[in-house]
Design an enzyme around this catalytic site. Structure first.
Site, PDB file in Angstrom:
ATOM      1  N   HIS A 275       0.409  16.555 -26.195  1.00 20.10           N
ATOM      2  CA  HIS A 275       0.423  15.157 -25.765  1.00 20.10           C
ATOM      3  C   HIS A 275      -0.808  14.355 -26.201  1.00 20.10           C
ATOM      4  O   HIS A 275      -0.723  13.142 -26.350  1.00 20.10           O
ATOM      5  CB  HIS A 275       0.562  15.080 -24.238  1.00 20.10           C
ATOM      6  CG  HIS A 275       1.949  15.363 -23.750  1.00 20.10           C
ATOM      7  ND1 HIS A 275       2.588  16.561 -23.988  1.00 20.10           N
ATOM      8  CD2 HIS A 275       2.829  14.606 -23.052  1.00 20.10           C
ATOM      9  CE1 HIS A 275       3.795  16.523 -23.440  1.00 20.10           C
ATOM     10  NE2 HIS A 275       3.964  15.356 -22.870  1.00 20.10           N
TER      11      HIS A 275
ATOM     12  N   GLU B 205      10.017  18.475 -24.458  1.00 16.73           N
ATOM     13  CA  GLU B 205       9.323  18.929 -23.249  1.00 16.73           C
ATOM     14  C   GLU B 205       9.792  20.325 -22.828  1.00 16.73           C
ATOM     15  O   GLU B 205       9.004  21.111 -22.291  1.00 16.73           O
ATOM     16  CB  GLU B 205       9.522  17.930 -22.110  1.00 16.73           C
ATOM     17  CG  GLU B 205       8.927  16.551 -22.361  1.00 16.73           C
ATOM     18  CD  GLU B 205       7.401  16.508 -22.317  1.00 16.73           C
ATOM     19  OE1 GLU B 205       6.773  17.535 -21.955  1.00 16.73           O
ATOM     20  OE2 GLU B 205       6.832  15.455 -22.645  1.00 16.73           O
TER      21      GLU B 205
ATOM     22  N   ASN C  35      -0.147  19.022 -20.767  1.00 17.43           N
ATOM     23  CA  ASN C  35      -0.469  18.055 -21.812  1.00 17.43           C
ATOM     24  C   ASN C  35      -0.415  18.667 -23.212  1.00 17.43           C
ATOM     25  O   ASN C  35      -0.820  18.014 -24.176  1.00 17.43           O
ATOM     26  CB  ASN C  35      -1.870  17.463 -21.565  1.00 17.43           C
ATOM     27  CG  ASN C  35      -1.908  16.595 -20.329  1.00 17.43           C
ATOM     28  OD1 ASN C  35      -1.092  15.704 -20.157  1.00 17.43           O
ATOM     29  ND2 ASN C  35      -2.842  16.880 -19.436  1.00 17.43           N
TER      30      ASN C  35
ATOM     31  N   GLU D 237      -4.467  17.675 -11.155  1.00 16.40           N
ATOM     32  CA  GLU D 237      -4.859  17.929 -12.543  1.00 16.40           C
ATOM     33  C   GLU D 237      -6.350  18.223 -12.710  1.00 16.40           C
ATOM     34  O   GLU D 237      -7.076  17.550 -13.427  1.00 16.40           O
ATOM     35  CB  GLU D 237      -4.457  16.751 -13.452  1.00 16.40           C
ATOM     36  CG  GLU D 237      -4.426  17.117 -14.917  1.00 16.40           C
ATOM     37  CD  GLU D 237      -3.828  16.036 -15.808  1.00 16.40           C
ATOM     38  OE1 GLU D 237      -3.884  16.229 -17.022  1.00 16.40           O
ATOM     39  OE2 GLU D 237      -3.308  15.036 -15.289  1.00 16.40           O
TER      40      GLU D 237
ATOM     41  N   LYS E 252       3.275  11.787 -11.102  1.00 18.01           N
ATOM     42  CA  LYS E 252       2.483  10.898 -11.964  1.00 18.01           C
ATOM     43  C   LYS E 252       3.292   9.639 -12.245  1.00 18.01           C
ATOM     44  O   LYS E 252       4.401   9.710 -12.778  1.00 18.01           O
ATOM     45  CB  LYS E 252       2.150  11.587 -13.293  1.00 18.01           C
ATOM     46  CG  LYS E 252       0.971  12.528 -13.231  1.00 18.01           C
ATOM     47  CD  LYS E 252       0.603  12.948 -14.660  1.00 18.01           C
ATOM     48  CE  LYS E 252      -0.588  13.848 -14.685  1.00 18.01           C
ATOM     49  NZ  LYS E 252      -0.944  14.240 -16.071  1.00 18.01           N
TER      50      LYS E 252
ATOM     51  N   LYS F 117       7.627  23.140 -14.222  1.00 24.17           N
ATOM     52  CA  LYS F 117       6.706  22.036 -13.941  1.00 24.17           C
ATOM     53  C   LYS F 117       6.318  22.011 -12.471  1.00 24.17           C
ATOM     54  O   LYS F 117       5.149  21.785 -12.134  1.00 24.17           O
ATOM     55  CB  LYS F 117       7.304  20.691 -14.353  1.00 24.17           C
ATOM     56  CG  LYS F 117       6.301  19.559 -14.147  1.00 24.17           C
ATOM     57  CD  LYS F 117       6.628  18.298 -14.889  1.00 24.17           C
ATOM     58  CE  LYS F 117       5.492  17.281 -14.735  1.00 24.17           C
ATOM     59  NZ  LYS F 117       5.783  16.012 -15.430  1.00 24.17           N
TER      60      LYS F 117
ATOM     61  N   HIS G  98       0.549  11.251 -27.877  1.00 27.75           N
ATOM     62  CA  HIS G  98       0.487   9.896 -27.329  1.00 27.75           C
ATOM     63  C   HIS G  98      -0.053   8.905 -28.362  1.00 27.75           C
ATOM     64  O   HIS G  98       0.413   7.761 -28.449  1.00 27.75           O
ATOM     65  CB  HIS G  98      -0.405   9.863 -26.080  1.00 27.75           C
ATOM     66  CG  HIS G  98       0.278  10.364 -24.849  1.00 27.75           C
ATOM     67  ND1 HIS G  98      -0.408  10.751 -23.718  1.00 27.75           N
ATOM     68  CD2 HIS G  98       1.586  10.541 -24.552  1.00 27.75           C
ATOM     69  CE1 HIS G  98       0.455  11.144 -22.788  1.00 27.75           C
ATOM     70  NE2 HIS G  98       1.663  11.029 -23.275  1.00 27.75           N
TER      71      HIS G  98
ATOM     72  N   ARG H 181       0.819  -1.234   0.000  1.00 29.22           N
ATOM     73  CA  ARG H 181       0.000   0.000   0.000  1.00 29.22           C
ATOM     74  C   ARG H 181       0.845   1.273   0.000  1.00 29.22           C
ATOM     75  O   ARG H 181       0.350   2.349   0.336  1.00 29.22           O
ATOM     76  CB  ARG H 181      -0.994   0.012   1.162  1.00 29.22           C
ATOM     77  CG  ARG H 181      -2.045  -1.084   1.069  1.00 29.22           C
ATOM     78  CD  ARG H 181      -3.201  -0.804   2.006  1.00 29.22           C
ATOM     79  NE  ARG H 181      -4.247  -1.799   1.818  1.00 29.22           N
ATOM     80  CZ  ARG H 181      -4.373  -2.907   2.551  1.00 29.22           C
ATOM     81  NH1 ARG H 181      -3.498  -3.142   3.530  1.00 29.22           N
ATOM     82  NH2 ARG H 181      -5.356  -3.749   2.341  1.00 29.22           N
TER      83      ARG H 181
ATOM     84  N   ARG I  10      -2.732  22.263 -14.419  1.00 26.37           N
ATOM     85  CA  ARG I  10      -1.806  21.176 -14.733  1.00 26.37           C
ATOM     86  C   ARG I  10      -2.115  20.553 -16.093  1.00 26.37           C
ATOM     87  O   ARG I  10      -1.245  19.943 -16.718  1.00 26.37           O
ATOM     88  CB  ARG I  10      -1.828  20.099 -13.634  1.00 26.37           C
ATOM     89  CG  ARG I  10      -0.745  19.045 -13.855  1.00 26.37           C
ATOM     90  CD  ARG I  10      -0.501  18.140 -12.668  1.00 26.37           C
ATOM     91  NE  ARG I  10       0.614  17.248 -12.950  1.00 26.37           N
ATOM     92  CZ  ARG I  10       1.126  16.383 -12.086  1.00 26.37           C
ATOM     93  NH1 ARG I  10       0.642  16.306 -10.860  1.00 26.37           N
ATOM     94  NH2 ARG I  10       2.143  15.612 -12.428  1.00 26.37           N
TER      95      ARG I  10
ATOM     96  N   HIS J  44       9.026   9.374 -27.366  1.00 22.67           N
ATOM     97  CA  HIS J  44       8.021  10.267 -26.789  1.00 22.67           C
ATOM     98  C   HIS J  44       8.221  11.715 -27.249  1.00 22.67           C
ATOM     99  O   HIS J  44       7.262  12.388 -27.644  1.00 22.67           O
ATOM    100  CB  HIS J  44       8.099  10.186 -25.259  1.00 22.67           C
ATOM    101  CG  HIS J  44       7.146  11.095 -24.546  1.00 22.67           C
ATOM    102  ND1 HIS J  44       5.790  10.876 -24.518  1.00 22.67           N
ATOM    103  CD2 HIS J  44       7.363  12.237 -23.831  1.00 22.67           C
ATOM    104  CE1 HIS J  44       5.201  11.848 -23.821  1.00 22.67           C
ATOM    105  NE2 HIS J  44       6.138  12.680 -23.391  1.00 22.67           N
TER     106      HIS J  44
END
Length: 341
Positions: A235, A172, A232, A224, A130, A214, A239, A108, A228, A249
């Site tokens: 992206h 990026e 993206n 998000e 993330k 960032k 993606h 956990r 935030r 990427h």
């Protein structure tokens, strides 16, 4: 070395900016830690880490899946790791994703930290909490938002990257410039020769500007729900292109940023000369700009994007270089614009 501490909602994360990988033992107990590294990092740097407990996994985006997470968990079990054991992910963006995810779900949740070794991981993937894996056609479908305890930035590590991977990392950085930092955009234009020649001072400046950018957005919107989403930019389409074309990427995001700039012209009145400026900068950093993928196949993937709500996708658009916004764009309208690329 500079040390920064950032207080996120779950916990504080320490950044060791300009620290050496060789000093990792100063920041985490070697006897209470397990390293997870990919085979490339093991080949280049494994000898420096021979005293540590290690789990070595394959490299590459294709292994960012639950099978790799299970391999990490099996390794933790074999080392009898408990809830006070720290997992340290050393590698590129794939590594930070899978290591963070494995640590988030083992017992956990156990403490974890990162040593990002690629430019892309230093400026983006390691920051913000993330973590996750891809599933089927969907990139990063499974995951958590859980912050690392620390990130160690060794600026010498990316210098050993192949040229193609070096260029990949700039996508990026260009993204941050487009969405929130026009001065950074100017710097990238003015210092492209030094950046591509791997000037360490320029690298340090670009990494620290990107880390600041960032971190600022994540602190404002950790889970998000608003700003935030700007991260993206490029992206949503990127993606899908990445999944179809099996390209890096950064390359896919570069193509996605050009497409998003074109969409911004139609939806926001973003000036065409600004789009051309973005295209020229992406070209200068030896990244692709042309959208050549099968449009129907791309649409089939991005219509299921995580940012979709009902019949619209929250799409990141530009008002001007250095200022982004998010707009819910109907799926049908996106499909029409996609056909026009």
């Amino acid at each position: 070395m500079k040390i920064q501490t950032h207080q996120f909602k779950q916990q504080a994360t320490r950044y060791f900016l300009g620290e050496s990988l060789l000093q990792l033992g100063n920041h985490v107990d070697i006897n209470r830690s397990v390293l997870v590294i990919d085979e490339n990092v093991e080949r280049h740097h494994g000898a420096k880490l021979h005293q540590w407990k290690k789990i070595v996994i394959p490299s590459g985006e294709d292994v960012k899946n639950m099978a790799t997470v299970e391999k990490i968990i099996d390794g933790l079990i074999s080392y009898e790791a408990d809830r006070k054991t720290t997992l340290v992910g050393i590698g590129g963006g794939m590594m930070t994703d899978v290591a963070g995810f494995a640590a988030s779900i083992y017992m956990r949740g156990i403490p974890f930290g990162f040593v990002p070794t690629t430019l892309l991981a230093q400026v983006d993937a390691s920051i913000g909490g993330k973590n996750g894996v891809s599933h089927g056609k969907q990139k990063n479908l499974l995951g958590t938002i859980t912050q690392p305890e620390f990130i160690l930035f060794d600026y010498t590590l990316p210098l050993t990257m192949p040229d193609e991977e070096w260029h990949n990392g700039f996508a990026e950085i260009i993204k941050y410039a487009c969405i929130m930092d026009a001065e950074l955009f100017d710097f990238l234009e003015a210092n492209k020769q030094k950046a591509l020649a791997r000037d360490v001072d320029v690298l340090q400046y670009l990494v620290e500007k990107s880390v600041d950018a960032k971190t600022k957005v994540v602190l404002e919107d950790e889970f998000e729900t608003g700003p935030r989403r700007w991260l993206n930019f490029g992206h949503t389409l990127g993606h899908a292109v990445e999944k179809i074309e099996h390209i890096a990427h950064g390359k896919a995001v570069a193509i996605g940023m050009v497409a998003a700039s074109r969409f911004s012209e139609q939806l926001m009145g973003f000036p065409n000369d600004q789009t051309l400026r973005i295209i020229n900068l992406i070209n200068d950093y030896q990244l692709p700009v042309a959208f050549t993928s099968d449009k129907d196949a791309v649409f089939d993937i991005f219509k299921l994007d995580k940012k979709r709500e009902k019949d619209a996708i929250h799409f990141v658009l530009l008002e001007k270089i250095g200022k982004a916004t998010t707009m819910p764009v109907p799926i049908a309208e996106l499909k029409e614009m996609l056909q026009g690329l």
